[in-house]
Motif scaffolding. Structure first.
Motif, short mmCIF file in Angstrom:
data_model
loop_
_atom_site.label_atom_id
_atom_site.label_comp_id
_atom_site.label_asym_id
_atom_site.label_seq_id
_atom_site.Cartn_x
_atom_site.Cartn_y
_atom_site.Cartn_z
N VAL A 108 3.70 42.39 11.80
CA VAL A 108 2.39 41.76 11.69
C VAL A 108 1.51 42.53 10.71
N PHE A 109 0.58 41.81 10.09
CA PHE A 109 -0.20 42.37 8.99
C PHE A 109 -1.66 41.94 9.09
N THR A 110 -2.56 42.87 8.82
CA THR A 110 -3.95 42.51 8.52
C THR A 110 -4.03 42.19 7.03
N GLN A 111 -5.18 41.72 6.57
CA GLN A 111 -5.33 41.48 5.14
C GLN A 111 -5.20 42.78 4.36
N GLU A 112 -5.72 43.89 4.93
CA GLU A 112 -5.58 45.19 4.26
C GLU A 112 -4.10 45.57 4.15
N ASP A 113 -3.31 45.28 5.20
CA ASP A 113 -1.87 45.57 5.14
C ASP A 113 -1.20 44.75 4.05
N LEU A 114 -1.58 43.48 3.92
CA LEU A 114 -0.97 42.64 2.88
C LEU A 114 -1.29 43.17 1.49
N ASP A 115 -2.52 43.66 1.33
CA ASP A 115 -2.89 44.24 0.03
C ASP A 115 -2.05 45.48 -0.28
N THR A 116 -1.87 46.33 0.74
CA THR A 116 -1.03 47.52 0.56
C THR A 116 0.41 47.14 0.23
N TRP A 117 0.93 46.14 0.96
CA TRP A 117 2.30 45.68 0.74
C TRP A 117 2.49 45.22 -0.72
N SER A 118 1.52 44.47 -1.22
CA SER A 118 1.59 43.99 -2.61
C SER A 118 1.66 45.16 -3.58
N TYR A 242 14.34 49.79 -1.13
CA TYR A 242 14.59 49.95 0.30
C TYR A 242 13.36 49.57 1.11
N GLY A 243 13.60 48.95 2.24
CA GLY A 243 12.50 48.65 3.16
C GLY A 243 13.05 48.09 4.45
N LEU A 244 12.21 48.02 5.45
CA LEU A 244 12.60 47.41 6.72
C LEU A 244 11.36 46.82 7.36
N SER A 245 11.55 45.67 8.01
CA SER A 245 10.39 44.92 8.49
C SER A 245 9.63 45.66 9.58
N GLU A 246 10.30 46.53 10.33
CA GLU A 246 9.63 47.21 11.44
C GLU A 246 8.43 48.03 10.95
N VAL A 247 8.54 48.64 9.76
CA VAL A 247 7.44 49.47 9.28
C VAL A 247 6.64 48.81 8.16
N LEU A 248 7.22 47.80 7.50
CA LEU A 248 6.51 47.09 6.43
C LEU A 248 7.31 45.89 5.91
N GLY A 249 8.54 46.16 5.46
CA GLY A 249 9.34 45.20 4.68
C GLY A 249 9.74 45.92 3.41
N PRO A 250 10.14 45.19 2.36
CA PRO A 250 10.43 45.88 1.09
C PRO A 250 9.18 46.59 0.59
N GLY A 251 9.41 47.71 -0.13
CA GLY A 251 8.26 48.46 -0.64
C GLY A 251 8.19 49.87 -0.09
N VAL A 252 9.09 50.23 0.81
CA VAL A 252 9.08 51.58 1.38
C VAL A 252 9.56 52.60 0.34
N ALA A 253 10.53 52.20 -0.49
CA ALA A 253 11.04 53.10 -1.54
C ALA A 253 11.67 52.24 -2.64
N GLY A 254 11.68 52.76 -3.86
CA GLY A 254 12.29 52.02 -4.96
C GLY A 254 12.58 52.94 -6.13
N GLU A 255 13.50 52.52 -6.99
CA GLU A 255 13.93 53.36 -8.10
C GLU A 255 12.97 53.29 -9.28
N CYS A 256 12.96 54.38 -10.05
CA CYS A 256 12.26 54.46 -11.33
C CYS A 256 13.30 54.31 -12.44
N PRO A 257 12.90 54.37 -13.71
CA PRO A 257 13.90 54.22 -14.79
C PRO A 257 15.01 55.28 -14.77
N CYS A 258 14.75 56.44 -14.18
CA CYS A 258 15.80 57.48 -14.14
C CYS A 258 16.93 57.12 -13.18
N ARG A 259 16.66 56.31 -12.19
CA ARG A 259 17.65 55.81 -11.23
C ARG A 259 18.48 56.94 -10.61
N ASN A 260 17.79 57.98 -10.19
CA ASN A 260 18.48 59.08 -9.51
C ASN A 260 17.98 59.21 -8.07
#
Length: 446
Positions: A108-118, A242-260
């Motif tokens: 579940v999300f408040t509007q502030e949570d949706l803004d953070t997710w984006s 990487y992400g999981l719906s329990e804590v947010l969904g996608p957006g918990v972690a992601g790669e940069c151009p270095c991909r390490n």
């Protein structure tokens, strides 16, 4: 490192905060998070009271280890919305799990949570090449699933055009990609390969006839060898997130151009790695279970959520300029690890072995049986068309090469079943790679 490495790819200044400043921010937000759930969530009030803790006892990030873990069953026991940390009238969005292994759990999300997710999805999409003048094609399911919506919001936050294709009807998706000259594809890695395969069936060369330049893939574990296969098939640069719906969904972690490794969004989450057996922190560089504490999510704030995902965390600085730590690929789950004749084996290890042998494809299935007292493993794998032969000598040579790799990586022997292309099931969502018949009714009498 990709060609993007020479460009400015940092979306948010918080991605490159000095470590001391970042940790001070985390400590401040952790104290606020504990105060929020203590005051508003009876489940946490009771658990913290049982330990004699309040927010006054939380003054540094290491104090997180004083707090109790939260597990999946806690979310189900508080179904549907007993873990809310805000009044119900402040909710702006509800998503849910499928509930295939029990009661569904709500995200579940408040509007502030949706803004953070984006913002958090925008960070890794921008790092991976998405720009305002591009189109991004989302082939994740929408509806109650968090994946499609979170990435949709991230694309809009970047300012690019979003094509909400959702899952299914692969031929139509290929037509959309071509007709709209779409630069970015977003889906599971297994579905990306399915798109390439269907494109070939239509007489196209997916590497040259599809306009895609970048792919952002998540929703299921995948290996580095699978990245190589996807990039070769589609002619793109592929990024992991990487992400999981329990804590947010996608957006918990992601790669940069270095991909390490995937940059952890440490200003919004506190991450730990623990030994899943002892619950003690693992040493740097060791595999552990990822534990996540929400620092800023308002609607629900989970303390020390046990993801069951196993990975390593890289602490050395990244050349991209971000200061956040990075998580490696999820190599398995503490609760889906296969124990075969006393050996711990993960499906990702089988995949790594298969894809290291020339002539195999990323389409495979693992089946576990126990016909007597010993576990038996059968791995079926599709062979590339040019390698499939009716000559037993050639097939046996290929089998021996695959068997050697599996034994080297996992330490176990398996029964191999080499099958023709297009034989095994395809998946539009998360791929199901393991069928465990060992504990099915009647299995012991086989």
């Amino acid at each position: 490192m990709t060609q993007l490495a020479t460009e400015q790819t940092i979306w948010d200044k918080n991605e490159s905060l000095p470590r001391e400043e970042l940790q001070a921010l985390q400590a401040k937000r952790l104290k606020q998070a504990v105060a929020r759930v203590y005051q508003n969530v009876p489940f946490y009030t009771a658990n913290l009271n049982a330990l004699g803790l309040t927010a006054d006892d939380i003054n540094a990030i290491d104090d997180v280890r004083k707090l109790p873990f939260t597990v999946k069953t806690d979310l189900r026991d508080n179904y549907p919305l007993d873990l809310l940390a805000v009044p119900r009238d402040q909710l702006a969005r509800l998503h849910a799990s499928s509930g295939t292994t029990g009661k569904p759990t709500f995200a579940v999300f408040t509007q502030e949570d949706l803004d953070t997710w984006s913002d958090l999805c925008a960070r890794f999409l921008y790092a991976g090449g998405l720009r305002k003048n591009q189109f991004a094609h989302v082939a994740f399911g929408y509806g109650l699933f968090t994946g499609g919506f979170g990435l949709h919001y991230g694309i809009e936050r970047v300012g690019a055009g979003v094509i909400p294709a959702a899952s299914g009807n692969t031929r139509r998706q290929i037509a959309l990609l071509r007709d709209l000259n779409t630069e970015t594809l977003i889906c599971t890695p297994s579905y990306a390969l399915n798109i390439a395969e269907v494109a070939r069936e239509e007489g196209l060369d997916p590497a040259t006839d599809l306009p895609i330049k970048f792919g952002h893939f998540g929703g299921e574990p995948w290996t580095e060898d699978m990245r190589v296969a996807i990039e070769a098939e589609l002619g793109i640069t592929a990024f992991n997130n990487y992400g999981l719906s329990e804590v947010l969904g996608p957006g918990v972690a992601g790669e940069c151009p270095c991909r390490n490794g995937m940059h952890l969004q440490e200003d919004h989450f506190l991450f730990e790695l623990v030994d899943p057996q002892t619950d003690e922190p693992v040493k740097p560089g060791e595999i552990g279970e990822l534990i996540i504490t929400n620092l800023t999510k308002q609607a629900t704030t989970l303390l020390r959520y046990r993801t069951r995902d196993l990975c390593v965390i890289h602490e050395e600085p990244c050349d991209c300029g971000r200061t956040t730590r990075r998580m490696g690929r999820v190599i398995g789950r503490s609760d889906d690890m296969m124990i075969i004749r006393g050996v711990n084996v993960f499906p990702s290890q089988i995949e790594e072995a298969l894809l290291s042998v020339e002539g195999t494809t990323p389409h495979y299935m693992i089946e576990l049986d126990r016909p007597g007292n010993l576990d038996q493993v059968t791995v079926s794998v599709e062979i590339q068309p040019h390698m499939f032969s009716d000559k037993m000598t050639e097939m046996n040579m290929l089998k021996r090469a695959i068997d050697k790799e599996i034994r080297t990586i996992t330490g176990i022997g398996v029964t191999l079943n080499l099958v023709q292309p297009q034989t095994l099931a395809r998946f539009e969502g998360k791929a199901k790679r393991v069928i465990d018949n060992r504990f099915a009714p009647g299995s012991m009498e086989k």
